[in-house]
Scaffold this motif. Structure first.
Motif, PDB file in Angstrom:
ATOM      1  N   TYR A 154      42.148  36.177  43.358  1.00 37.92           N
ATOM      2  CA  TYR A 154      41.662  37.810  43.673  1.00 37.92           C
ATOM      3  C   TYR A 154      40.861  37.931  42.473  1.00 37.92           C
ATOM      4  CZ  TYR A 154      45.458  38.122  47.153  1.00 37.92           C
ATOM      5  OH  TYR A 154      46.141  38.033  48.011  1.00 37.92           O
ATOM      6  N   LEU A 155      40.152  39.211  42.681  1.00 39.55           N
ATOM      7  CA  LEU A 155      39.443  40.031  41.435  1.00 39.55           C
ATOM      8  C   LEU A 155      40.457  40.560  40.734  1.00 39.55           C
ATOM      9  CD1 LEU A 155      36.344  40.564  41.098  1.00 39.55           C
ATOM     10  CD2 LEU A 155      36.613  42.803  42.228  1.00 39.55           C
ATOM     11  N   THR A 156      40.435  40.521  39.482  1.00 41.10           N
ATOM     12  CA  THR A 156      41.553  40.978  38.429  1.00 41.10           C
ATOM     13  C   THR A 156      41.988  42.311  38.397  1.00 41.10           C
ATOM     14  OG1 THR A 156      40.215  41.160  36.569  1.00 41.10           O
ATOM     15  CG2 THR A 156      41.526  38.849  37.214  1.00 41.10           C
ATOM     16  N   ALA A 157      40.856  43.107  38.841  1.00 34.95           N
ATOM     17  CA  ALA A 157      41.060  44.696  38.832  1.00 34.95           C
ATOM     18  C   ALA A 157      39.911  45.378  39.621  1.00 34.95           C
ATOM     19  CB  ALA A 157      40.498  45.173  37.278  1.00 34.95           C
ATOM     20  N   THR A 158      39.645  46.616  39.541  1.00 36.16           N
ATOM     21  CA  THR A 158      38.734  47.194  40.420  1.00 36.16           C
ATOM     22  C   THR A 158      37.547  47.630  39.856  1.00 36.16           C
ATOM     23  OG1 THR A 158      39.409  49.357  39.708  1.00 36.16           O
ATOM     24  CG2 THR A 158      41.114  48.338  41.215  1.00 36.16           C
ATOM     25  N   PHE A 159      36.358  48.156  40.846  1.00 37.25           N
ATOM     26  CA  PHE A 159      35.217  48.572  40.472  1.00 37.25           C
ATOM     27  C   PHE A 159      35.303  49.869  39.609  1.00 37.25           C
ATOM     28  CE2 PHE A 159      33.099  47.158  44.607  1.00 37.25           C
ATOM     29  CZ  PHE A 159      33.406  45.983  44.371  1.00 37.25           C
ATOM     30  N   GLU A 160      36.392  50.438  39.498  1.00 37.15           N
ATOM     31  CA  GLU A 160      36.488  51.604  38.570  1.00 37.15           C
ATOM     32  C   GLU A 160      36.510  51.024  37.099  1.00 37.15           C
ATOM     33  OE1 GLU A 160      35.936  55.075  37.558  1.00 37.15           O
ATOM     34  OE2 GLU A 160      36.060  55.057  39.808  1.00 37.15           O
ATOM     35  N   ASP A 161      37.262  49.826  36.921  1.00 37.31           N
ATOM     36  CA  ASP A 161      37.291  49.025  35.882  1.00 37.31           C
ATOM     37  C   ASP A 161      36.067  48.575  35.176  1.00 37.31           C
ATOM     38  OD1 ASP A 161      40.385  49.095  35.112  1.00 37.31           O
ATOM     39  OD2 ASP A 161      40.296  48.600  37.415  1.00 37.31           O
ATOM     40  N   VAL A 162      35.111  48.309  36.150  1.00 36.02           N
ATOM     41  CA  VAL A 162      33.679  47.743  36.027  1.00 36.02           C
ATOM     42  C   VAL A 162      33.105  48.896  35.333  1.00 36.02           C
ATOM     43  CG1 VAL A 162      31.597  46.961  36.678  1.00 36.02           C
ATOM     44  CG2 VAL A 162      33.843  45.992  37.715  1.00 36.02           C
ATOM     45  N   TYR A 321      41.612  40.594  30.053  1.00 39.39           N
ATOM     46  CA  TYR A 321      42.616  40.553  31.051  1.00 39.39           C
ATOM     47  C   TYR A 321      43.824  41.351  31.150  1.00 39.39           C
ATOM     48  CZ  TYR A 321      40.455  36.091  32.826  1.00 39.39           C
ATOM     49  OH  TYR A 321      39.617  34.940  33.480  1.00 39.39           O
ATOM     50  N   GLY A 322      44.150  42.102  32.331  1.00 38.59           N
ATOM     51  CA  GLY A 322      45.275  42.804  32.044  1.00 38.59           C
ATOM     52  C   GLY A 322      45.032  44.137  31.524  1.00 38.59           C
ATOM     53  N   ARG A 323      43.930  44.488  31.116  1.00 36.68           N
ATOM     54  CA  ARG A 323      43.569  45.920  30.451  1.00 36.68           C
ATOM     55  C   ARG A 323      42.491  46.770  31.459  1.00 36.68           C
ATOM     56  NH1 ARG A 323      40.982  45.922  25.631  1.00 36.68           N
ATOM     57  NH2 ARG A 323      40.309  43.861  25.802  1.00 36.68           N
ATOM     58  N   GLU A 324      42.738  47.914  31.356  1.00 33.02           N
ATOM     59  CA  GLU A 324      41.675  48.824  32.227  1.00 33.02           C
ATOM     60  C   GLU A 324      40.226  48.562  31.490  1.00 33.02           C
ATOM     61  OE1 GLU A 324      43.327  52.836  32.185  1.00 33.02           O
ATOM     62  OE2 GLU A 324      44.847  52.267  33.601  1.00 33.02           O
ATOM     63  N   THR A 540      48.899  48.000  43.416  1.00 30.67           N
ATOM     64  CA  THR A 540      48.469  47.532  42.075  1.00 30.67           C
ATOM     65  C   THR A 540      47.163  47.284  41.724  1.00 30.67           C
ATOM     66  OG1 THR A 540      50.328  46.135  42.609  1.00 30.67           O
ATOM     67  CG2 THR A 540      49.095  45.463  40.574  1.00 30.67           C
ATOM     68  N   ARG A 541      46.687  48.139  40.952  1.00 34.26           N
ATOM     69  CA  ARG A 541      45.139  47.844  40.691  1.00 34.26           C
ATOM     70  C   ARG A 541      44.961  46.782  39.847  1.00 34.26           C
ATOM     71  NH1 ARG A 541      41.772  52.924  41.881  1.00 34.26           N
ATOM     72  NH2 ARG A 541      43.138  54.049  43.203  1.00 34.26           N
ATOM     73  N   LEU A 542      45.593  46.539  38.738  1.00 34.50           N
ATOM     74  CA  LEU A 542      45.298  45.765  37.630  1.00 34.50           C
ATOM     75  C   LEU A 542      46.365  44.369  37.696  1.00 34.50           C
ATOM     76  CD1 LEU A 542      45.358  47.069  34.037  1.00 34.50           C
ATOM     77  CD2 LEU A 542      43.448  45.706  35.055  1.00 34.50           C
ATOM     78  N   LEU A 543      45.596  43.177  37.760  1.00 30.53           N
ATOM     79  CA  LEU A 543      46.545  41.913  37.716  1.00 30.53           C
ATOM     80  C   LEU A 543      46.682  41.393  36.431  1.00 30.53           C
ATOM     81  CD1 LEU A 543      45.097  40.042  41.096  1.00 30.53           C
ATOM     82  CD2 LEU A 543      47.176  41.715  40.763  1.00 30.53           C
ATOM     83  N   CYS A 544      47.333  40.448  36.166  1.00 33.66           N
ATOM     84  CA  CYS A 544      47.550  39.651  34.865  1.00 33.66           C
ATOM     85  C   CYS A 544      47.845  40.538  33.778  1.00 33.66           C
ATOM     86  CB  CYS A 544      46.171  38.837  34.542  1.00 33.66           C
ATOM     87  SG  CYS A 544      45.770  37.764  35.880  1.00 33.66           S
ATOM     88  N   VAL A 545      48.631  41.571  34.117  1.00 31.35           N
ATOM     89  CA  VAL A 545      49.050  42.298  32.963  1.00 31.35           C
ATOM     90  C   VAL A 545      50.341  41.882  32.229  1.00 31.35           C
ATOM     91  CG1 VAL A 545      49.897  44.884  32.394  1.00 31.35           C
ATOM     92  CG2 VAL A 545      48.503  44.565  34.156  1.00 31.35           C
ATOM     93  N   GLY A 546      50.131  41.350  30.979  1.00 29.95           N
ATOM     94  CA  GLY A 546      51.218  40.793  30.218  1.00 29.95           C
ATOM     95  C   GLY A 546      51.566  39.561  30.465  1.00 29.95           C
ATOM     96  N   ARG A 547      51.333  38.913  31.773  1.00 27.98           N
ATOM     97  CA  ARG A 547      51.582  37.609  32.067  1.00 27.98           C
ATOM     98  C   ARG A 547      50.516  37.020  33.397  1.00 27.98           C
ATOM     99  NH1 ARG A 547      56.432  34.697  32.900  1.00 27.98           N
ATOM    100  NH2 ARG A 547      55.235  33.352  34.706  1.00 27.98           N
ATOM    101  N   PHE A 548      50.281  35.787  33.186  1.00 32.00           N
ATOM    102  CA  PHE A 548      49.454  35.148  34.384  1.00 32.00           C
ATOM    103  C   PHE A 548      50.365  34.536  35.348  1.00 32.00           C
ATOM    104  CE2 PHE A 548      46.439  35.539  30.976  1.00 32.00           C
ATOM    105  CZ  PHE A 548      45.344  36.041  31.431  1.00 32.00           C
ATOM    106  N   ASN A 549      50.009  34.329  36.507  1.00 33.26           N
ATOM    107  CA  ASN A 549      50.724  33.961  37.690  1.00 33.26           C
ATOM    108  C   ASN A 549      50.975  32.535  37.499  1.00 33.26           C
ATOM    109  OD1 ASN A 549      52.363  34.189  39.829  1.00 33.26           O
ATOM    110  ND2 ASN A 549      50.873  33.766  41.132  1.00 33.26           N
ATOM    111  N   THR A 550      51.293  31.947  36.433  1.00 33.06           N
ATOM    112  CA  THR A 550      51.183  30.319  36.037  1.00 33.06           C
ATOM    113  C   THR A 550      52.609  29.994  35.635  1.00 33.06           C
ATOM    114  OG1 THR A 550      50.523  30.700  33.956  1.00 33.06           O
ATOM    115  CG2 THR A 550      48.963  30.271  35.316  1.00 33.06           C
TER     116      THR A 550
END
Ligand code: SF4
Length: 690
Positions: A154-162, A321-324, A540-550
């Motif tokens: 997925y996209l990691t965050a939203t257009f607002e973050d862009v 990653y994982g930041r606004e 959930t707006r932000l993904l990969c916060v503090g850890r990745f899904n690995t």
């Protein structure tokens, strides 16, 4: 004197790109009467030209009755007869060749509920042969590279973050024409707030006009450029050392690969001056937070997956990653790509994106559906489909809301294979290029004539309400799935009479949609961002916060060395053809070409040629000439310009461009054909060519 006509207003979600804009459809007596802006949502009252003209909904060319092919052409028949014929053929094929001789090519414009019901029906028939067009033409390299590096596609965050970024790097993404709301409301807001906009594209697009740094890369050599930017970040110690040490694995391998891509060496291949490569790297490194977004140009060459891996890795070197204020990923061209994959429209993934090979999950899903087990071998994807038709392994194909005869590389190859099938069913709103080849054509309701939810590229799930009545006897995709199930003895497994009933089932099956209930969706203007696992979860707006899904929780850095393409321009085909999109047309234009004003304003096909080459060939602005490739030819109107390099011809994609593209020349990781790199020549009436 007639009475006043009552005009109704109903909220819908746009059916075109995956931005997920909302609007009101106006109707009078159940018929489309216009569009009105609606506050809120991703677009907050703004719309692009495509969604200002939905007059295709009232087109006299809409399909209204089922059609059956006869020796003298198509003949209208009743629904009952059409469905009986289809079910009869399904049973015959299963009895004589097994369920894997069936295949289903489904739409990425379906509602989530329709997608869920259809994949359930197909799997209950005993096959995983179900796929969608976007695998081949869109963001499959992004999904693959995202899963490998971050554990999600997925996209990691939203257009607002862009909008909150200090740098926005748009790579092969002409957002001004393909994602106008993203460009107008978010990228431009970032720019107004002082962000630097960097655009990488072989064509100087409308998006490039807004760039602080425009990088005109040689078609197909993007990976060299990406590696070189990483080379500068690493050799000049400009990367985010703390993030890399804490959150990234595989960094040493990246260092080893990119060390050979100094700006000076890279420049010889990608055509970008060494100084510009350094300027891009320094601009990225100065930003605390930024976004890297890409689109079709990045994912339709022979190195697509490697380029996506490199772009994700570039963002990791910057710590974005994982930041606004940081958003990374590829933008999907069609409105519900993420949603239909979440629902299980995939030959190897069940609802919730769980592999079909996961025995525990598959068996528990089977028991929920009232059967012992479901097919566990991955099905044939669309890339393998044509080979399987050739070999007689697939004999029946059901195409729903897709138009492969126009959307897939090398149209003649696709047509030839569709004609080889024992039976082809097409369900659509118009008699598309693919529908013309069908044995049975079913008239479908368009999105505004039914209701359900879509998941936008931001992972924003929204409810689109029914605004209009379908024309004639057109039916929704959900109604058709339920009817077919009844006739195939599976009626008790698809007992749905409304999309809400399906979504309630999805809430219990797909973990990330657990809280996306019909009531919440209908009440919410902004929609709900998945993952939203429970009814009290805010989304959930932000993904990969503090850890990745690995498995390790870390980002897995990847890039690769550039390899020369197996097919190159030469004396017979001296130019590189790239395909481009325009703001007023969409996909294979089956909807936009039937919209009155859009058709009038945006006509194709047109191509851009560099002024020096045009003079050599005797092409004047607005004159017609033929583009010829190894697979076909197309006469187009040329525009003479400085927006393309001398070696490049840029052709609009929507009007028959795939007659020129090659299905065999593809990205080895995903099979996505290289429609952004096709050697070609131009033939001018009167003899000159080059
Ligand atoms: Fe529709 Fe995309 Fe235009 Fe928004 S930007 S109105 S979603 S086509």
């Amino acid at each position: 004197m007639g009475g006043l006509t009552r005009v109704e207003r109903v909220k819908v979600v746009c059916p075109y790109c995956s931005a997920g804009c909302i609007m009101s459809i106006l109707s009078s007596n159940g018929r489309y009467a216009g569009v009105e802006y609606l506050k809120g949502g991703v677009n907050d009252g703004a719309l692009c030209p495509k969604s200002n003209d939905f007059s295709f909904l009232n087109s006299p060319r809409r399909l209204r009755k089922p059609l059956k092919r006869t020796e003298s052409g198509f003949k209208e028949i009743e629904w009952g007869e059409a469905l009986d014929l289809i079910c009869g053929r399904i049973k015959d094929v299963v009895a004589s060749h097994g369920p894997d001789a069936l295949a289903f090519l489904l739409s990425v414009k379906m509602f989530n509920e329709e997608a869920y019901a259809w994949q359930k029906l197909v799997r209950l028939l005993g096959t995983n042969n179900l796929d969608h067009e976007c695998r081949r033409m869109c963001q499959f390299p992004t999904l693959k590279a995202g899963s490998e590096t971050m554990g999600v596609g997925y996209l990691t965050a939203t257009f607002e973050d862009v909008a909150g970024s200090e740098v926005v790097l748009l790579w092969g993404l002409n957002a001004a024409e393909t994602f106008p709301i993203l460009m107008g409301k978010y990228v431009m807001r970032a720019k107004e707030n002082g962000a630097k906009i960097i655009v990488v594209d072989p064509v100087k697009t409308r998006t490039a006009w807004q760039a602080n740094i425009y990088v005109q890369v040689r078609p197909g050599t993007d990976l060299v450029l990406a590696n070189s930017i990483m080379n500068v970040l690493i050799t000049e110690n400009l990367y985010n050392r703390r993030f890399v040490e804490e959150m990234v694995e595989g960094f040493d391998n990246v260092v080893e690969i990119v060390k050979d891509y100094t700006p000076e060496e890279a420049s010889k291949i990608c055509g970008v001056p060494a100084g510009t490569i350094r300027e891009v790297a320094y601009t990225l490194a100065r930003a605390e937070k930024g976004s890297i977004l890409w689109s079709a140009s990045a994912v339709q060459t022979w190195l697509s997956t490697n380029l996506c891996r490199a772009l994700y890795t570039l963002a990791a070197l910057l710590g974005w990653y994982g930041r606004e204020g940081c958003c990374v990923g590829g933008l999907k061209g069609q409105n519900n790509v993420d949603g239909v994959i979440d629902m299980g429209i995939h030959p190897a993934l069940l609802p919730g994106r769980v592999p079909v090979s996961n025995d525990d999950y598959r068996k528990s899903l089977a028991s929920r559906w009232g059967v012992e087990d479901l097919p566990k071998n991955p099905g044939k994807n669309i890339i393998k489909l044509y080979e399987s038709i050739d070999a007689g392994r697939v004999r029946f194909l059901y195409v729903l809301g897709a138009n492969p005869a126009a959307s897939e590389a090398n149209s003649s190859y696709v047509e030839e294979h569709l004609r080889k099938l024992d039976f082809l069913v097409v369900q659509d709103i118009f008699l598309t290029e693919t529908a013309r080849l069908a044995d049975i054509v079913l008239p479908a309701a368009a999105w505004a004539e039914k209701s359900g939810s879509f998941t936008s590229v931001e992972r924003r799930v929204q409810w689109s309400f029914k605004a209009l009545e379908p024309p004639g006897e057109a039916r929704s995709d959900l109604e058709v799935a339920v009817e077919l199930a009844k006739r195939l003895g599976l009626g008790d497994k698809l007992p749905y009479s409304t999309p809400e009933e399906v979504l309630r089932e999805v809430n219990g099956v797909v973990k990330s949609y657990g809280g996306v209930t019909p009531d919440r969706l209908k009440e919410s203007v902004e929609g709900l961002f998945i993952p939203c696992p429970s009814p009290d979860h805010p989304g959930t707006r932000l993904l990969c916060v503090g850890r990745f899904n690995t498995p390790s929780g870390k980002f897995r850095a990847r890039t690769a060395r550039y390899e020369e393409p197996p097919i190159k321009p030469g004396p017979e085909y001296p130019y590189i053809l790239v395909t481009v999109r325009v703001i007023g047309s969409w996909h294979t234009a089956s909807m936009t070409n039937n919209a009155e004003y859009l058709r009038e304003r945006w006509r194709g096909p047109t191509a851009l040629i560099n002024a020096v080459e045009a003079a050599k060939l005797g092409i004047k602005d607005g004159s017609k000439a033929k583009i010829v490739t190894g697979t076909g030819e197309l006469t187009v109107t040329f525009h003479v310009t400085d927006k393309v390099r001398r070696d490049t011809i840029a052709l609009t994609w929507h009007w028959g461009a795939n007659r020129l593209t090659n299905h065999e020349f593809k990205d080895p990781d995903t099979g996505v054909p290289c429609v952004k790199y096709v050697p070609c020549r131009v033939e001018v009436p009167g003899g000159r060519h080059g």
